[in-house]
Design a protein around this motif. Structure first.
Motif, short mmCIF file in Angstrom:
data_model
loop_
_atom_site.label_atom_id
_atom_site.label_comp_id
_atom_site.label_asym_id
_atom_site.label_seq_id
_atom_site.Cartn_x
_atom_site.Cartn_y
_atom_site.Cartn_z
N THR A 1 97.85 69.66 5.58
CA THR A 1 96.99 70.61 6.29
C THR A 1 95.65 69.93 6.54
OG1 THR A 1 96.10 71.56 4.25
CG2 THR A 1 98.07 72.61 5.18
N PHE A 2 94.82 70.59 7.33
CA PHE A 2 93.51 70.02 7.63
C PHE A 2 92.47 71.13 7.70
CE2 PHE A 2 95.72 70.82 11.60
CZ PHE A 2 94.79 71.51 12.36
N GLN A 3 91.21 70.74 7.62
CA GLN A 3 90.10 71.69 7.70
C GLN A 3 89.96 72.17 9.14
OE1 GLN A 3 88.33 72.81 4.83
NE2 GLN A 3 90.22 71.86 4.13
N SER A 4 89.86 73.49 9.31
CA SER A 4 89.83 74.07 10.65
C SER A 4 88.47 73.87 11.34
CB SER A 4 90.11 75.57 10.57
OG SER A 4 89.00 76.24 9.98
N LEU A 5 88.49 74.02 12.63
CA LEU A 5 87.26 73.98 13.42
C LEU A 5 86.27 75.03 12.91
CD1 LEU A 5 85.59 73.14 15.92
CD2 LEU A 5 86.91 74.82 17.21
N ASP A 6 86.76 76.23 12.60
CA ASP A 6 85.88 77.30 12.11
C ASP A 6 85.21 76.91 10.79
OD1 ASP A 6 86.48 78.86 14.31
OD2 ASP A 6 87.96 80.09 13.25
N THR A 7 85.97 76.30 9.88
CA THR A 7 85.41 75.87 8.60
C THR A 7 84.33 74.82 8.82
OG1 THR A 7 87.43 76.37 7.39
CG2 THR A 7 85.94 74.76 6.38
N LEU A 8 84.61 73.86 9.68
CA LEU A 8 83.63 72.81 9.95
C LEU A 8 82.39 73.37 10.62
CD1 LEU A 8 85.90 69.84 11.06
CD2 LEU A 8 85.06 70.42 8.79
N ALA A 9 82.57 74.29 11.57
CA ALA A 9 81.42 74.90 12.24
C ALA A 9 80.56 75.68 11.25
CB ALA A 9 81.90 75.80 13.38
N GLU A 10 81.21 76.39 10.34
CA GLU A 10 80.47 77.14 9.32
C GLU A 10 79.65 76.19 8.44
OE1 GLU A 10 81.53 79.68 5.34
OE2 GLU A 10 82.84 79.94 7.07
N GLN A 11 80.26 75.11 8.00
CA GLN A 11 79.56 74.14 7.16
C GLN A 11 78.43 73.44 7.93
OE1 GLN A 11 79.90 73.80 3.90
NE2 GLN A 11 81.52 75.33 3.90
N LEU A 12 78.68 73.09 9.18
CA LEU A 12 77.66 72.43 10.00
C LEU A 12 76.48 73.35 10.27
CD1 LEU A 12 79.90 70.52 12.53
CD2 LEU A 12 78.23 69.46 11.01
N SER A 13 76.76 74.63 10.46
CA SER A 13 75.67 75.56 10.81
C SER A 13 74.68 75.70 9.64
CB SER A 13 76.21 76.92 11.21
OG SER A 13 76.82 77.56 10.12
N GLY A 14 75.11 75.34 8.44
CA GLY A 14 74.23 75.42 7.28
C GLY A 14 73.43 74.16 7.01
N ILE A 15 73.65 73.10 7.80
CA ILE A 15 72.95 71.84 7.57
C ILE A 15 71.54 71.93 8.13
CG2 ILE A 15 72.85 69.39 8.16
CD1 ILE A 15 75.89 69.34 8.03
N LYS A 16 70.59 71.64 7.27
CA LYS A 16 69.18 71.57 7.67
C LYS A 16 68.66 70.21 7.25
CE LYS A 16 68.86 75.98 8.83
NZ LYS A 16 69.96 76.20 9.72
N VAL A 17 67.83 69.62 8.06
CA VAL A 17 67.20 68.35 7.69
C VAL A 17 66.13 68.64 6.66
CG1 VAL A 17 65.92 66.36 8.52
CG2 VAL A 17 67.65 67.39 9.96
N THR A 18 66.19 67.91 5.54
CA THR A 18 65.18 68.10 4.49
C THR A 18 64.15 67.00 4.51
OG1 THR A 18 66.63 66.98 2.93
CG2 THR A 18 66.74 69.38 2.99
#
Length: 161
Positions: free
Chosen positions: A144-161
């Motif tokens: 199996t693989f990580q879905s587009l939705d899972t990746l989008a959710e994780q990416l949307s939480g990335i903030k530059v520190t």
């Protein structure tokens, strides 16, 4: 140890040959992770071109290209096959992300996803715009693989520190 690469750590830099389908052309070149700074990068390690699960995974990510663009992220597919194999794979399935050739599996080893027998484990590393690992998933079996939705959710939480 590379297998201990943890969220919050700077990821190992690398340069690999690859190419991307652009219209009718397959544009070949070298891809250096450090040169992608300023944008998030999804490193999608996969075992092989034209295998059933890998094809489904990369077609899913390619069809979600606009989602990644909207999150200011790039997706790079990485596997042990050569650039010629990647070109045929991209052309057959209309894949719109760069496919990189890690023929000696040096990058897979640096990221802790090289595996005897299969070559490379199916894995995702989300690298923030600052080169820091923000999220990862390494599959044990790779069916199996990580879905587009899972990746989008994780990416949307990335903030530059």
């Amino acid at each position: 140890m590379a297998s201990g690469l943890r969220v919050g750590q700077q990821v190992p830099d690398f340069t690999l040959p690859g190419g991307v389908l652009a219209g009718d052309a397959f544009e070949r070149g070298d891809y250096t992770l450090a040169e992608a700074r300023g944008r998030s990068v999804v490193l999608a390690f996969y075992p092989g071109d034209d295998t059933p699960v890998c094809t489904k995974q990369l077609c899913s990510y390619s069809s979600g290209f606009e989602t990644f663009e909207g999150l200011d992220a790039e997706v790079w597919g990485i596997s042990p096959q050569g650039v010629d194999s990647h070109e045929a794979f991209a052309r057959t399935h209309g894949l719109r992300m760069p496919l990189l050739a890690d023929e000696g599996r040096g990058v897979a080893k640096a990221y802790g996803v090289s595996a005897p027998g299969i070559g490379v484990r199916r894995a995702i590393f989300l690298v923030g715009p600052d080169g820091v690992l923000r999220w990862k998933h390494v599959a044990l079996f790779g069916a199996t693989f990580q879905s587009l939705d899972t990746l989008a959710e994780q990416l949307s939480g990335i903030k530059v520190t």
